[in-house]
Design a protein around this motif. Structure first.
Motif, PDB file in Angstrom:
ATOM      1  N   UNK A 253      -4.364  -3.371  25.610  1.00 42.40           N
ATOM      2  CA  UNK A 253      -4.977  -2.164  25.226  1.00 42.40           C
ATOM      3  C   UNK A 253      -6.308  -1.882  25.989  1.00 42.40           C
ATOM      4  N   UNK A 254      -6.999  -0.731  25.961  1.00 45.56           N
ATOM      5  CA  UNK A 254      -8.086  -0.605  26.693  1.00 45.56           C
ATOM      6  C   UNK A 254      -9.502  -0.841  25.928  1.00 45.56           C
ATOM      7  N   UNK A 255      -9.435  -0.996  24.842  1.00 44.26           N
ATOM      8  CA  UNK A 255     -10.639  -1.440  24.004  1.00 44.26           C
ATOM      9  C   UNK A 255     -10.139  -2.374  22.947  1.00 44.26           C
ATOM     10  N   UNK A 256     -11.196  -3.323  22.681  1.00 44.81           N
ATOM     11  CA  UNK A 256     -10.817  -4.192  21.767  1.00 44.81           C
ATOM     12  C   UNK A 256     -12.458  -4.364  21.019  1.00 44.81           C
ATOM     13  N   UNK A 257     -12.361  -4.759  19.702  1.00 43.88           N
ATOM     14  CA  UNK A 257     -13.543  -5.301  18.989  1.00 43.88           C
ATOM     15  C   UNK A 257     -13.402  -6.863  18.744  1.00 43.88           C
ATOM     16  N   UNK A 258     -14.221  -7.430  18.906  1.00 46.48           N
ATOM     17  CA  UNK A 258     -14.202  -8.767  18.560  1.00 46.48           C
ATOM     18  C   UNK A 258     -15.826  -9.190  17.574  1.00 46.48           C
ATOM     19  N   UNK A 259     -15.279  -9.993  16.446  1.00 51.78           N
ATOM     20  CA  UNK A 259     -16.162 -10.103  15.375  1.00 51.78           C
ATOM     21  C   UNK A 259     -17.311 -11.001  15.804  1.00 51.78           C
ATOM     22  N   UNK A 260     -18.405 -10.863  15.126  1.00 47.12           N
ATOM     23  CA  UNK A 260     -19.539 -11.674  15.738  1.00 47.12           C
ATOM     24  C   UNK A 260     -19.188 -13.365  15.606  1.00 47.12           C
ATOM     25  N   UNK A 261     -19.580 -13.904  16.749  1.00 42.19           N
ATOM     26  CA  UNK A 261     -19.579 -15.338  16.822  1.00 42.19           C
ATOM     27  C   UNK A 261     -17.944 -15.633  16.938  1.00 42.19           C
TER      28      UNK A 261
ATOM     29  N   UNK B 245      -4.425  -9.478  44.496  1.00 42.14           N
ATOM     30  CA  UNK B 245      -5.752  -9.826  43.995  1.00 42.14           C
ATOM     31  C   UNK B 245      -6.417  -8.762  43.429  1.00 42.14           C
ATOM     32  N   UNK B 246      -6.874  -8.854  42.138  1.00 40.35           N
ATOM     33  CA  UNK B 246      -7.670  -8.018  41.358  1.00 40.35           C
ATOM     34  C   UNK B 246      -8.594  -8.322  40.373  1.00 40.35           C
ATOM     35  N   UNK B 247      -9.625  -7.838  39.841  1.00 34.56           N
ATOM     36  CA  UNK B 247     -10.482  -8.288  38.729  1.00 34.56           C
ATOM     37  C   UNK B 247     -10.171  -7.390  37.375  1.00 34.56           C
ATOM     38  N   UNK B 248     -10.216  -8.383  36.445  1.00 38.98           N
ATOM     39  CA  UNK B 248     -10.184  -7.848  35.018  1.00 38.98           C
ATOM     40  C   UNK B 248     -11.477  -7.778  34.519  1.00 38.98           C
ATOM     41  N   UNK B 249     -12.162  -6.389  34.225  1.00 42.95           N
ATOM     42  CA  UNK B 249     -13.233  -6.101  33.649  1.00 42.95           C
ATOM     43  C   UNK B 249     -13.349  -6.141  32.174  1.00 42.95           C
ATOM     44  N   UNK B 250     -14.254  -6.883  31.643  1.00 47.86           N
ATOM     45  CA  UNK B 250     -14.676  -6.904  30.224  1.00 47.86           C
ATOM     46  C   UNK B 250     -16.112  -6.229  30.035  1.00 47.86           C
ATOM     47  N   UNK B 251     -16.136  -4.983  29.583  1.00 49.32           N
ATOM     48  CA  UNK B 251     -17.484  -4.258  29.921  1.00 49.32           C
ATOM     49  C   UNK B 251     -18.022  -3.730  28.337  1.00 49.32           C
ATOM     50  N   UNK B 252     -19.219  -4.008  28.309  1.00 50.33           N
ATOM     51  CA  UNK B 252     -19.840  -3.481  27.091  1.00 50.33           C
ATOM     52  C   UNK B 252     -19.587  -1.978  26.826  1.00 50.33           C
TER      53      UNK B 252
END
Length: 281
Positions: A108-116, A137-144
């Motif tokens: 998916x393109x967006x995920x929500x992760x619970x605190x801690x 070769x590529x990068x997987x970005x995790x962005x706020x």
């Protein structure tokens, strides 16, 4: 003469929370709790090295860690990256020539992760039928959710910069493998003074990395442990790979009194280079 850790060592130390396994996250949280509302994500592993055949599919899982107390939403996407022979890395959002990012499918393109908390994120890479031996070769970005900026860093690090971190992916297709050869053992200037350098070429179709079992002794009779940088050597590149010297039991980089004599072996996947009482003037 001794020096503090090298620039890259300082980056690794300062950002160890983003570049090491999950067992270390708790230790870091005890010393530096994230500020509520800040970008406080990390990912493990920080790098994937995979193999697949053309026409197959590889599915892998990235663990995304939210170290904030509040739930966080992250955008997930891919990016290309390039590294020159000086080890300088550039990240790009646009597709580069011969990019393999069209092979990639994200859960998916967006995920929500619970605190801690942690959350698993799946991605797939499907090299098309007929793909010749090569390395993807590529990068997987995790962005706020508020976006971010990527700063050039050493490959293989998972580093957040203004709300984004990049996980580096390597996929060898078919029989793609590195073909490393040592061109020269010399010395050169670096941030910590004059260091021995291995000039290494890669004529293969996948990146290679060095490891080493080496010792050194300088003209004053001082003995040193020698560590070999594991910075990647990409296909077609010839790179100067530094050898860092430190006195036994010490973490700081030492600058020896030249000439020095080296003994041991430099190793890589599928090969090695014997260093037998080689003197560097």
């Amino acid at each position: 003469m001794k020096h503090g850790p090298s620039n890259i060592s300082s980056v690794i130390l300062a950002l160890s929370i983003f570049a090491i396994g999950p067992s270390s996250f708790a230790q870091e949280e005890q010393s530096a709790a994230p500020t509520p509302g800040s970008f406080s994500a990390a990912a493990s592993p920080p790098r994937f090295q995979l193999q697949a055949q053309a026409g197959s599919r590889v599915t892998k899982v990235l663990q995304i860690h939210n170290m904030n107390v509040n739930p966080e939403q992250y955008d997930i996407r891919t990016g290309d990256w390039l590294m020159n022979e000086n080890g300088e890395v550039s990240f790009m959002d646009e597709l580069v020539e011969d990019s393999c990012r069209p092979w990639v499918k994200l859960e998916r393109r967006k995920i929500t992760v619970a605190g801690n908390s942690n959350r698993k994120f799946r991605f797939q890479i499907s090299p098309p039928e007929g793909t010749t031996a090569r390395e993807c070769r590529f990068a997987l970005y995790v962005q706020g959710a508020n976006g971010g900026v990527v700063t050039d860093i050493a490959p293989g690090l998972s580093m957040p910069v203004s709300g984004r971190l990049a996980v580096i992916i390597y996929l060898s297709v078919g029989d793609a493998k590195p073909e490393l050869s040592v061109v020269e053992l010399t010395k050169g200037d670096g941030p910590q003074g004059v260091l021995p350098l291995l000039i290494v070429s890669n004529s293969g179709k996948a990146h290679g990395r060095l490891a080493g079992l080496l010792r050194a002794r300088d003209v004053d009779g001082t003995s040193y442990d020698v560590s070999v940088s594991d910075s990647p050597i990409l296909p077609g590149q010839t790179r100067a790979i530094p050898l860092a010297l430190s006195e036994p039991g010490e973490n700081s980089i030492a600058e020896p009194s030249y000439p020095i004599m080296l003994d041991g072996s430099v190793l890589w996947d599928g090969g090695q280079y014997k260093v037998e009482r080689v003197t560097i003037q």
